[in-house]
Design a protein around this motif. Structure first.
Motif, PDB file in Angstrom:
ATOM      1  N   PRO A 218     -41.475  19.787  -3.035  1.00 48.79           N
ATOM      2  CA  PRO A 218     -41.105  21.153  -2.630  1.00 48.79           C
ATOM      3  C   PRO A 218     -42.002  22.228  -3.239  1.00 48.79           C
ATOM      4  O   PRO A 218     -42.272  23.242  -2.594  1.00 48.79           O
ATOM      5  N   ALA A 219     -42.473  22.016  -4.476  1.00 46.37           N
ATOM      6  CA  ALA A 219     -43.346  23.016  -5.102  1.00 46.37           C
ATOM      7  C   ALA A 219     -44.608  23.217  -4.284  1.00 46.37           C
ATOM      8  O   ALA A 219     -45.163  24.318  -4.235  1.00 46.37           O
ATOM      9  N   ARG A 220     -45.063  22.160  -3.616  1.00 41.17           N
ATOM     10  CA  ARG A 220     -46.264  22.249  -2.785  1.00 41.17           C
ATOM     11  C   ARG A 220     -45.937  22.591  -1.328  1.00 41.17           C
ATOM     12  O   ARG A 220     -46.811  22.543  -0.473  1.00 41.17           O
ATOM     13  N   GLY A 221     -44.675  22.912  -1.080  1.00 36.89           N
ATOM     14  CA  GLY A 221     -44.280  23.348   0.252  1.00 36.89           C
ATOM     15  C   GLY A 221     -43.870  22.235   1.178  1.00 36.89           C
ATOM     16  O   GLY A 221     -43.534  22.482   2.342  1.00 36.89           O
ATOM     17  N   GLY A 222     -43.887  21.000   0.700  1.00 38.17           N
ATOM     18  CA  GLY A 222     -43.558  19.867   1.556  1.00 38.17           C
ATOM     19  C   GLY A 222     -42.067  19.686   1.770  1.00 38.17           C
ATOM     20  O   GLY A 222     -41.250  20.075   0.933  1.00 38.17           O
ATOM     21  N   PHE A 223     -41.730  19.078   2.896  1.00 38.01           N
ATOM     22  CA  PHE A 223     -40.341  18.703   3.185  1.00 38.01           C
ATOM     23  C   PHE A 223     -40.112  17.311   2.641  1.00 38.01           C
ATOM     24  O   PHE A 223     -40.869  16.379   2.937  1.00 38.01           O
ATOM     25  N   LEU A 224     -39.054  17.134   1.851  1.00 38.95           N
ATOM     26  CA  LEU A 224     -38.767  15.871   1.185  1.00 38.95           C
ATOM     27  C   LEU A 224     -37.519  15.228   1.759  1.00 38.95           C
ATOM     28  O   LEU A 224     -36.473  15.875   1.879  1.00 38.95           O
ATOM     29  N   LEU A 225     -37.636  13.942   2.082  1.00 39.24           N
ATOM     30  CA  LEU A 225     -36.497  13.112   2.470  1.00 39.24           C
ATOM     31  C   LEU A 225     -36.388  12.009   1.427  1.00 39.24           C
ATOM     32  O   LEU A 225     -37.316  11.213   1.267  1.00 39.24           O
TER      33      LEU A 225
ATOM     34  N   ALA B 259     -36.467  26.693   1.308  1.00 42.78           N
ATOM     35  CA  ALA B 259     -35.382  26.968   0.361  1.00 42.78           C
ATOM     36  C   ALA B 259     -35.544  26.124  -0.905  1.00 42.78           C
ATOM     37  O   ALA B 259     -35.310  26.611  -2.022  1.00 42.78           O
ATOM     38  N   ALA B 260     -35.947  24.863  -0.743  1.00 42.16           N
ATOM     39  CA  ALA B 260     -36.167  24.006  -1.902  1.00 42.16           C
ATOM     40  C   ALA B 260     -37.342  24.502  -2.732  1.00 42.16           C
ATOM     41  O   ALA B 260     -37.305  24.471  -3.972  1.00 42.16           O
ATOM     42  N   HIS B 261     -38.388  24.962  -2.060  1.00 42.12           N
ATOM     43  CA  HIS B 261     -39.547  25.514  -2.774  1.00 42.12           C
ATOM     44  C   HIS B 261     -39.124  26.688  -3.653  1.00 42.12           C
ATOM     45  O   HIS B 261     -39.495  26.755  -4.840  1.00 42.12           O
ATOM     46  N   ALA B 262     -38.355  27.593  -3.094  1.00 44.32           N
ATOM     47  CA  ALA B 262     -37.913  28.763  -3.854  1.00 44.32           C
ATOM     48  C   ALA B 262     -37.063  28.353  -5.052  1.00 44.32           C
ATOM     49  O   ALA B 262     -37.202  28.905  -6.152  1.00 44.32           O
TER      50      ALA B 262
END
Length: 318
Positions: free
Chosen positions: A234-241, A287-290
């Protein structure tokens, strides 16, 4: 005399945490296992790599006795519970008997060895210098044309050399077979030899980044704790599953900042769902990145460790 120093005992260093303590105003002295009294007079706390302390229990015990003279708390930081990096139970039992720690700071609060009178949650985190958007923007990442892969995972999958990753290797071998049959474009590779720049590119140019198991899950008992990639992606903007984690609800809003799966069949189903719901996946990713950049940095972890040390009752200074 103000307590303006942190003793950080990691034989190979722990740059993210060292830098974090410095950012919040502390001087850091590294690998002081027999600190002089003038250093202890300035020390707020001493943080040790739990595994080095367990492997050298008498050194840890001697350190504790020295710290006690100056009322400096000893914190053991554990990032691998409940596997404890495969340390034999006899050595763990001796360490528990000696009880050198004042605070046991762990990435999981699940029942494990009782190693200190105080136990606190200290999750993994991101080193912002290395985990950020790397010149891209979240707005750019809302464009479907930005992406090169549907699904990716880069990590240790050498199950023969590293037995703690054998189940991960098995899982991804079968997942690749199923994704190929569905025509889903993936980049699932053993990470050895892949440069940091290439890893960043894959993470940011994959619609879905996967996380499944980590070394701390070895031995039959899954860790409640979140692997570093749960914050780094998330810090790098990726979507994580990711596979389910008990502490996910402590660090993320499961409804708006998290996407999980239960097993291989569910993973395949969720991959298909999220590929079909791209805009929703990006809302979760943003939202996770934030949340990560606000609450899950090493600076925040450093502040929490200092707060825990300060909360212990210490004799008044004269």
């Amino acid at each position: 005399m103000p307590r303006d120093t942190i003793i950080l005992n990691y034989r190979k260093g722990f740059p993210p945490l060292k830098e974090a303590f410095e950012h919040i105003g502390y001087r850091v002295v590294e690998n002081a296992w027999a600190p002089a009294m003038d250093l202890l007079a300035k020390a707020e706390t001493c943080v040790v790599n739990l595994y080095e302390a367990i492997r050298n229990p008498w050194s840890a015990f001697a350190l504790k006795r020295r710290l006690k003279q100056a009322a400096v708390p000893l914190v053991g930081l554990d990032r691998d519970a409940p596997w404890h990096m495969g340390i034999r139970w006899r050595r763990l039992a001796l360490f528990r008997l000696l009880r050198p720690l004042d605070i046991y700071a762990s990435h999981t609060l699940q029942p494990t060895w009782n190693l200190a009178p105080v136990k606190i949650y200290s999750a993994n985190a991101v080193w912002v210098r290395n985990f950020n958007l790397h010149g891209h923007t979240l707005e750019q990442m809302r464009d479907p044309a930005f992406y090169q892969y549907d699904v990716s995972f880069l990590g240790n999958m050498d199950g023969q050399r590293y037995r703690e990753h054998a189940e991960r290797a098995r899982f991804f071998a079968e997942l690749k077979r199923r994704l190929d049959a569905l025509g889903i474009h993936h980049c699932i590779r053993h990470s050895s030899g892949i440069s940091e720049d290439e890893q960043i590119h894959v993470i940011q140019h994959s619609r879905i980044n996967l996380s499944y198991r980590s070394s701390c899950d070895h031995g039959g008992t899954l860790s409640w704790g979140l692997p570093e990639r749960c914050y780094g992606v998330p810090a790098r903007g990726g979507f994580l599953l990711t596979d389910e984690r008990r502490h996910a609800a402590d660090d993320f809003d499961l409804a708006t900042q998290w996407a999980g799966f239960t097993d291989l069949d569910d993973c395949v189903a969720k991959i298909q769902y999220w590929l079909a719901h791209f805009e929703e996946s990006r809302r979760i990713a943003e939202a996770a990145h934030a949340r990560v950049m606000r609450e899950h940095t090493y600076e925040q972890r450093a502040r929490n460790l200092v707060a825990a040390a300060k909360s212990l009752q210490r004799p008044a200074r004269t």
